[in-house]
Design a protein around this motif. Structure first.
Motif, short mmCIF file in Angstrom:
data_model
loop_
_atom_site.label_atom_id
_atom_site.label_comp_id
_atom_site.label_asym_id
_atom_site.label_seq_id
_atom_site.Cartn_x
_atom_site.Cartn_y
_atom_site.Cartn_z
N ALA A 156 0.42 -61.10 7.69
CA ALA A 156 -0.05 -61.77 9.06
C ALA A 156 0.58 -61.75 10.44
CB ALA A 156 -0.13 -63.20 8.48
N GLY A 157 0.26 -61.77 11.22
CA GLY A 157 0.68 -62.04 12.45
C GLY A 157 1.55 -60.24 12.74
N VAL A 158 1.06 -59.04 11.92
CA VAL A 158 1.35 -58.17 12.25
C VAL A 158 0.39 -57.36 13.42
CG1 VAL A 158 0.83 -55.05 11.73
CG2 VAL A 158 1.54 -57.34 10.01
N LYS A 159 1.36 -56.45 14.12
CA LYS A 159 0.41 -56.10 16.12
C LYS A 159 0.90 -54.40 15.66
CE LYS A 159 1.03 -59.92 18.75
NZ LYS A 159 1.73 -60.55 17.53
N ILE A 160 0.12 -53.37 15.79
CA ILE A 160 -0.55 -52.36 15.51
C ILE A 160 -1.04 -52.01 16.75
CG2 ILE A 160 -0.98 -50.33 14.51
CD1 ILE A 160 -0.87 -51.64 11.88
N HIS A 161 0.31 -51.00 17.76
CA HIS A 161 -0.12 -50.91 19.30
C HIS A 161 -1.04 -49.53 19.34
CE1 HIS A 161 0.28 -51.11 23.48
NE2 HIS A 161 1.12 -52.31 23.25
N THR A 162 -1.47 -48.84 20.26
CA THR A 162 -1.98 -47.69 20.47
C THR A 162 -2.07 -46.44 19.84
OG1 THR A 162 -0.74 -46.91 22.40
CG2 THR A 162 -3.04 -48.94 22.15
N ASN A 163 -3.22 -45.50 19.68
CA ASN A 163 -2.63 -44.37 19.20
C ASN A 163 -1.61 -43.86 17.62
OD1 ASN A 163 -3.72 -42.88 21.38
ND2 ASN A 163 -2.77 -44.06 22.55
N CYS A 164 -2.10 -45.36 16.59
CA CYS A 164 -0.50 -45.34 15.86
C CYS A 164 -1.80 -44.80 14.41
CB CYS A 164 -0.39 -46.53 15.32
SG CYS A 164 0.56 -47.13 16.74
N TYR A 165 -1.22 -44.06 13.60
CA TYR A 165 -2.05 -43.95 12.30
C TYR A 165 -0.97 -44.02 11.15
CZ TYR A 165 -3.40 -40.91 8.13
OH TYR A 165 -4.07 -40.39 7.18
N VAL A 166 -1.81 -45.21 10.06
CA VAL A 166 -1.16 -45.81 9.09
C VAL A 166 -1.87 -45.15 8.07
CG1 VAL A 166 -1.15 -47.79 7.93
CG2 VAL A 166 -0.39 -48.27 10.38
N ALA A 167 -1.19 -44.14 7.29
CA ALA A 167 -1.43 -43.68 5.87
C ALA A 167 -2.11 -44.33 4.85
CB ALA A 167 -0.62 -42.33 5.81
N GLN A 168 -2.79 -43.76 3.74
CA GLN A 168 -3.41 -44.38 2.73
C GLN A 168 -1.62 -45.10 1.97
OE1 GLN A 168 -3.80 -41.25 3.92
NE2 GLN A 168 -6.01 -40.38 3.04
N TYR A 169 -2.29 -45.82 1.09
CA TYR A 169 -1.01 -46.47 0.34
C TYR A 169 0.22 -47.39 1.44
CZ TYR A 169 -4.47 -44.45 -2.76
OH TYR A 169 -5.29 -43.75 -3.58
N THR A 170 0.03 -47.72 2.22
CA THR A 170 1.15 -48.42 3.04
C THR A 170 1.32 -50.17 3.29
OG1 THR A 170 1.19 -46.25 4.93
CG2 THR A 170 1.49 -48.44 5.69
N GLU A 171 2.92 -50.43 2.99
CA GLU A 171 2.29 -51.97 2.77
C GLU A 171 3.33 -52.28 4.13
OE1 GLU A 171 3.59 -55.50 0.70
OE2 GLU A 171 3.41 -53.31 -0.44
N ILE A 172 2.53 -53.25 5.25
CA ILE A 172 3.51 -54.34 6.22
C ILE A 172 3.52 -54.67 5.96
CG2 ILE A 172 2.88 -54.06 8.95
CD1 ILE A 172 1.73 -51.33 8.44
N GLY A 173 4.40 -55.79 6.13
CA GLY A 173 5.46 -56.80 6.15
C GLY A 173 4.81 -57.92 7.09
N PRO A 174 4.33 -59.24 6.56
CA PRO A 174 3.98 -59.98 8.43
C PRO A 174 4.90 -60.48 9.04
CG PRO A 174 3.99 -61.32 5.90
CD PRO A 174 4.97 -60.01 5.62
N GLY A 175 4.16 -59.93 10.51
CA GLY A 175 5.04 -60.31 11.75
C GLY A 175 5.97 -58.79 12.25
N ALA A 176 5.51 -58.01 11.49
CA ALA A 176 5.80 -56.15 11.93
C ALA A 176 5.31 -55.99 13.31
CB ALA A 176 6.09 -55.71 10.14
N PHE A 177 6.10 -55.21 14.07
CA PHE A 177 4.97 -54.59 15.41
C PHE A 177 5.31 -53.18 14.66
CE2 PHE A 177 6.29 -52.77 19.05
CZ PHE A 177 4.60 -53.53 19.92
N LEU A 178 4.34 -52.35 15.36
CA LEU A 178 4.24 -50.47 15.22
C LEU A 178 4.03 -50.33 16.92
CD1 LEU A 178 3.86 -50.80 11.84
CD2 LEU A 178 2.59 -49.08 12.57
N ALA A 179 5.35 -49.52 17.51
CA ALA A 179 5.02 -49.43 18.91
C ALA A 179 4.10 -48.38 19.23
CB ALA A 179 6.12 -49.18 19.70
N PRO A 180 2.79 -47.67 20.71
CA PRO A 180 2.63 -46.85 20.78
C PRO A 180 3.02 -45.46 19.68
CG PRO A 180 2.11 -47.99 23.12
CD PRO A 180 3.71 -48.31 21.95
N GLY A 181 2.09 -45.04 19.15
CA GLY A 181 2.33 -43.51 18.72
C GLY A 181 2.94 -43.40 17.52
N VAL A 182 3.15 -44.87 16.70
CA VAL A 182 3.57 -44.58 15.40
C VAL A 182 2.82 -43.71 14.43
CG1 VAL A 182 4.49 -46.26 13.61
CG2 VAL A 182 5.26 -46.54 16.08
#
Length: 236
Positions: free
Chosen positions: A85-111
């Motif tokens: 919940a509450g995760v923010k993923i910015h522009t031009n990111c790629y999240v590969a298969q079988y990834t886990e991102i915890g609540p409230g995390a932030f990924l800046a552009p290009g991650v």
């Protein structure tokens, strides 16, 4: 799409795109979604309430996404991911298969997140797995995270870093490979590092004394430690 929730979707949004990999062809999408043009949500995923996308976002099948998640333009979330919940993923990111991102995390552009240690290897493909990114972790611009890594809760990873090993909770890390350089709780106050730049659209700049380490060492304007707000002594 199950439930017929209240969705605010632009023209050109595709909901329940057929997924060849799964038998379940239902997309579960919670109420209050705001989906901008070019968004494609595959069948077989479960997405919570108030999901918001920028333009040209793709979410593949078998993803579990909690409430109040934002995913911005030109980002791809591949299949089999879990996002809190509450995760923010910015522009031009790629999240590969079988990834886990915890609540409230932030990924800046290009991650970019990887999940295959030995690309092209059948054995590696059998154990394909993305990283686990802890709750509240903050990943800077163009960070790359390699397979199997565990990034602890509330970590801060500096721009351009390549994370190849686990990072303990609450640490500041940067570099290639990323190494722990300090603690989030010990970062310099940002107000002490900047000054107004009147008349510029870039409203603030580093202050004139930012290049000095208050512990007696020196840094330079290009030192990545400076950008992370971590004070390091320079040998010699």
């Amino acid at each position: 799409m199950s439930g017929h929730p209240a969705v605010n979707a632009d023209p050109g949004v595709q909901l329940g795109y057929p997924a060849a990999r799964v038998a379940d062809q239902e997309l579960a999408l919670g109420d209050g979604a705001r989906l901008r043009s070019g968004t494609i949500l595959y069948a077989g995923s479960r997405i919570g309430e108030r999901f918001e996308t920028g333009h040209n976002v793709v979410v593949r099948e078998q993803c579990e996404i909690a409430d109040d998640v934002s995913v911005w333009s030109n980002t791809v979330i591949d299949y089999g991911c879990r996002i809190g919940a509450g995760v923010k993923i910015h522009t031009n990111c790629y999240v590969a298969q079988y990834t886990e991102i915890g609540p409230g995390a932030f990924l800046a552009p290009g991650v970019t997140i990887a999940n295959d240690l030995y690309p092209g290897s059948a054995e590696s493909a059998e154990v394909m797995s993305g990283p686990q990114i802890g709750a509240g972790a903050q990943l800077g611009v163009n960070v790359t995270v390699l397979p199997f890594v565990r990034i602890g809760e509330n970590c801060l990873v500096g721009a351009g870093s390549v994370v190849t090993r686990d990072l303990p909770a609450g640490t500041v890390a940067f570099g290639n490979p990323a190494r722990v350089r300090g603690l989030v709780g010990e970062l310099e106050d940002i107000g002490s590092r900047i000054q107004p730049d009147d008349g510029s659209a870039a409203r603030f700049r580093f202050s004139s004394d930012t290049g000095s380490d208050h512990d007696g060492g020196t840094t330079t304007d290009t030192d990545p430690a400076l950008a992370a707000g971590v004070k390091l002594e320079v040998a010699g």
